[in-house]
Design a protein around this motif. Structure first.
Motif, PDB file in Angstrom:
ATOM      1  N   GLN A   8     111.322  11.315   2.634  1.00 34.44           N
ATOM      2  CA  GLN A   8     111.080  11.295   1.010  1.00 34.44           C
ATOM      3  C   GLN A   8     111.904  12.758   0.715  1.00 34.44           C
ATOM      4  O   GLN A   8     112.358  12.727  -0.585  1.00 34.44           O
ATOM      5  CB  GLN A   8     109.472  11.358   0.786  1.00 34.44           C
ATOM      6  CG  GLN A   8     109.093  10.070   0.903  1.00 34.44           C
ATOM      7  CD  GLN A   8     107.267   9.849   0.955  1.00 34.44           C
ATOM      8  OE1 GLN A   8     106.823  10.978   1.245  1.00 34.44           O
ATOM      9  NE2 GLN A   8     106.783   8.679   1.007  1.00 34.44           N
ATOM     10  N   LEU A   9     111.698  13.754   1.438  1.00 29.34           N
ATOM     11  CA  LEU A   9     112.271  14.794   1.006  1.00 29.34           C
ATOM     12  C   LEU A   9     113.768  14.715   1.217  1.00 29.34           C
ATOM     13  O   LEU A   9     114.516  15.269   0.242  1.00 29.34           O
ATOM     14  CB  LEU A   9     112.031  15.898   1.927  1.00 29.34           C
ATOM     15  CG  LEU A   9     110.449  16.536   1.952  1.00 29.34           C
ATOM     16  CD1 LEU A   9     110.146  17.414   2.992  1.00 29.34           C
ATOM     17  CD2 LEU A   9     110.461  17.198   0.609  1.00 29.34           C
ATOM     18  N   LYS A  10     114.445  13.971   1.887  1.00 25.69           N
ATOM     19  CA  LYS A  10     115.818  13.593   1.786  1.00 25.69           C
ATOM     20  C   LYS A  10     116.130  12.878   0.742  1.00 25.69           C
ATOM     21  O   LYS A  10     117.245  13.065   0.037  1.00 25.69           O
ATOM     22  CB  LYS A  10     116.272  12.845   3.181  1.00 25.69           C
ATOM     23  CG  LYS A  10     116.416  13.459   4.574  1.00 25.69           C
ATOM     24  CD  LYS A  10     116.467  12.666   5.703  1.00 25.69           C
ATOM     25  CE  LYS A  10     116.355  13.343   7.073  1.00 25.69           C
ATOM     26  NZ  LYS A  10     116.588  12.259   8.208  1.00 25.69           N
ATOM     27  N   PHE A  11     115.341  11.802   0.429  1.00 31.03           N
ATOM     28  CA  PHE A  11     115.541  11.063  -0.808  1.00 31.03           C
ATOM     29  C   PHE A  11     115.599  12.010  -1.962  1.00 31.03           C
ATOM     30  O   PHE A  11     116.405  11.836  -2.841  1.00 31.03           O
ATOM     31  CB  PHE A  11     114.539   9.902  -0.830  1.00 31.03           C
ATOM     32  CG  PHE A  11     114.631   9.112  -2.231  1.00 31.03           C
ATOM     33  CD1 PHE A  11     115.923   8.162  -2.097  1.00 31.03           C
ATOM     34  CD2 PHE A  11     113.722   9.345  -3.329  1.00 31.03           C
ATOM     35  CE1 PHE A  11     115.952   7.432  -3.411  1.00 31.03           C
ATOM     36  CE2 PHE A  11     114.135   8.496  -4.145  1.00 31.03           C
ATOM     37  CZ  PHE A  11     115.041   7.716  -4.499  1.00 31.03           C
ATOM     38  N   ALA A  12     114.595  12.676  -2.015  1.00 32.15           N
ATOM     39  CA  ALA A  12     114.555  14.022  -3.331  1.00 32.15           C
ATOM     40  C   ALA A  12     115.755  14.446  -3.284  1.00 32.15           C
ATOM     41  O   ALA A  12     116.225  14.838  -4.347  1.00 32.15           O
ATOM     42  CB  ALA A  12     113.121  14.670  -3.105  1.00 32.15           C
ATOM     43  N   PHE A  73     108.293   7.136  -3.562  1.00 30.55           N
ATOM     44  CA  PHE A  73     109.636   7.152  -4.198  1.00 30.55           C
ATOM     45  C   PHE A  73     109.572   6.951  -5.428  1.00 30.55           C
ATOM     46  O   PHE A  73     110.460   7.598  -6.194  1.00 30.55           O
ATOM     47  CB  PHE A  73     110.253   5.944  -3.200  1.00 30.55           C
ATOM     48  CG  PHE A  73     110.745   6.363  -1.806  1.00 30.55           C
ATOM     49  CD1 PHE A  73     111.875   7.025  -1.294  1.00 30.55           C
ATOM     50  CD2 PHE A  73     109.717   5.995  -0.785  1.00 30.55           C
ATOM     51  CE1 PHE A  73     112.098   7.314  -0.033  1.00 30.55           C
ATOM     52  CE2 PHE A  73     110.086   6.449   0.679  1.00 30.55           C
ATOM     53  CZ  PHE A  73     111.019   6.902   0.852  1.00 30.55           C
ATOM     54  N   HIS A  74     108.850   6.231  -6.154  1.00 29.83           N
ATOM     55  CA  HIS A  74     108.894   5.988  -7.435  1.00 29.83           C
ATOM     56  C   HIS A  74     108.516   7.207  -8.449  1.00 29.83           C
ATOM     57  O   HIS A  74     109.121   7.616  -9.210  1.00 29.83           O
ATOM     58  CB  HIS A  74     107.981   4.763  -8.009  1.00 29.83           C
ATOM     59  CG  HIS A  74     107.900   4.562  -9.250  1.00 29.83           C
ATOM     60  ND1 HIS A  74     107.356   3.585  -9.698  1.00 29.83           N
ATOM     61  CD2 HIS A  74     108.855   4.738 -10.562  1.00 29.83           C
ATOM     62  CE1 HIS A  74     107.641   3.405 -10.962  1.00 29.83           C
ATOM     63  NE2 HIS A  74     108.297   3.933 -11.427  1.00 29.83           N
ATOM     64  N   LEU A  75     107.532   8.078  -7.937  1.00 30.33           N
ATOM     65  CA  LEU A  75     107.018   9.062  -8.457  1.00 30.33           C
ATOM     66  C   LEU A  75     108.225  10.127  -8.204  1.00 30.33           C
ATOM     67  O   LEU A  75     108.401  11.041  -9.371  1.00 30.33           O
ATOM     68  CB  LEU A  75     105.743   9.738  -7.661  1.00 30.33           C
ATOM     69  CG  LEU A  75     105.181  11.050  -8.308  1.00 30.33           C
ATOM     70  CD1 LEU A  75     104.971  10.914  -9.762  1.00 30.33           C
ATOM     71  CD2 LEU A  75     104.003  11.428  -7.353  1.00 30.33           C
ATOM     72  N   HIS A 117     102.075   1.327 -11.458  1.00 31.49           N
ATOM     73  CA  HIS A 117     102.388   1.302  -9.967  1.00 31.49           C
ATOM     74  C   HIS A 117     101.231   2.241  -9.139  1.00 31.49           C
ATOM     75  O   HIS A 117     100.941   1.693  -7.977  1.00 31.49           O
ATOM     76  CB  HIS A 117     103.864   1.943  -9.743  1.00 31.49           C
ATOM     77  CG  HIS A 117     104.095   1.938  -8.443  1.00 31.49           C
ATOM     78  ND1 HIS A 117     105.456   2.107  -8.096  1.00 31.49           N
ATOM     79  CD2 HIS A 117     103.929   1.289  -7.234  1.00 31.49           C
ATOM     80  CE1 HIS A 117     105.962   1.815  -6.893  1.00 31.49           C
ATOM     81  NE2 HIS A 117     104.673   1.383  -6.498  1.00 31.49           N
ATOM     82  N   PHE A 118     100.721   3.206  -9.792  1.00 32.81           N
ATOM     83  CA  PHE A 118      99.843   3.854  -9.214  1.00 32.81           C
ATOM     84  C   PHE A 118      98.429   3.361  -9.043  1.00 32.81           C
ATOM     85  O   PHE A 118      97.735   3.327  -7.955  1.00 32.81           O
ATOM     86  CB  PHE A 118      99.489   5.308  -9.924  1.00 32.81           C
ATOM     87  CG  PHE A 118      98.385   6.024  -9.498  1.00 32.81           C
ATOM     88  CD1 PHE A 118      98.624   6.830  -8.292  1.00 32.81           C
ATOM     89  CD2 PHE A 118      97.312   6.270 -10.097  1.00 32.81           C
ATOM     90  CE1 PHE A 118      97.739   7.823  -7.660  1.00 32.81           C
ATOM     91  CE2 PHE A 118      96.221   7.070  -9.390  1.00 32.81           C
ATOM     92  CZ  PHE A 118      96.352   7.829  -8.164  1.00 32.81           C
TER      93      PHE A 118
END
Length: 139
Positions: A8-12, A73-75, A117-118
């Motif tokens: 998730q950090l890589k994606f961010a 990922f959405h957030l 989504h949440f």
């Protein structure tokens, strides 16, 4: 408990760079009054974002047997995309053709989708124990 996984950090990081490049490109094209060319940037932004999210999300799912990984990922996309858009206006980098009200409406309507989504994310988490589906634990 980690707030974000390495994927998730890589994606961010990837998404932040891509979002800054998109916003820069849109502003440049709008300032040059090349309005129809802005639409070319959209797939060049959306496709790599989708692929990166898909690949890194699948890696997270393989490493961590979590039922729901997509919400974070959405957030991430919501926070980064809207933050970059707001900061562009605050620091005066936006084109005269870009309106802050468009950003505000995007935040509101995308936020409603994120809220839905949440709710679905929380509902799915109630059917798990530490993120693992109850049926997989008790089989």
């Amino acid at each position: 408990m980690k707030l974000l996984t390495n994927n998730q950090l890589k994606f961010a990081a990837f998404f932040l760079i891509l979002t800054i490049l998109l916003n820069f490109g849109i502003t440049q094209l709008l300032n040059a009054e090349e309005f129809s060319l802005v639409w070319i940037l959209v797939p060049l932004y959306a496709i790599p974002t989708f692929i990166a999210g898909l690949i890194l999300g699948k890696k997270d799912h393989e490493i961590l047997p979590l039922v729901v990984t997509g919400f974070k990922f959405h957030l991430i996309t919501y926070i980064i995309s809207n933050s970059v858009a707001i900061l562009k206006h605050i620091f005066g980098f936006a084109s005269i053709y870009e309106n802050i009200n468009t950003v505000n409406l995007t935040i509101v309507f995308w936020g409603l989708g994120l809220l839905l989504h949440f709710v679905l994310y929380k509902k799915a988490k109630t059917k798990t124990i530490k993120g693992i589906n109850q049926s997989e634990i008790f089989e």
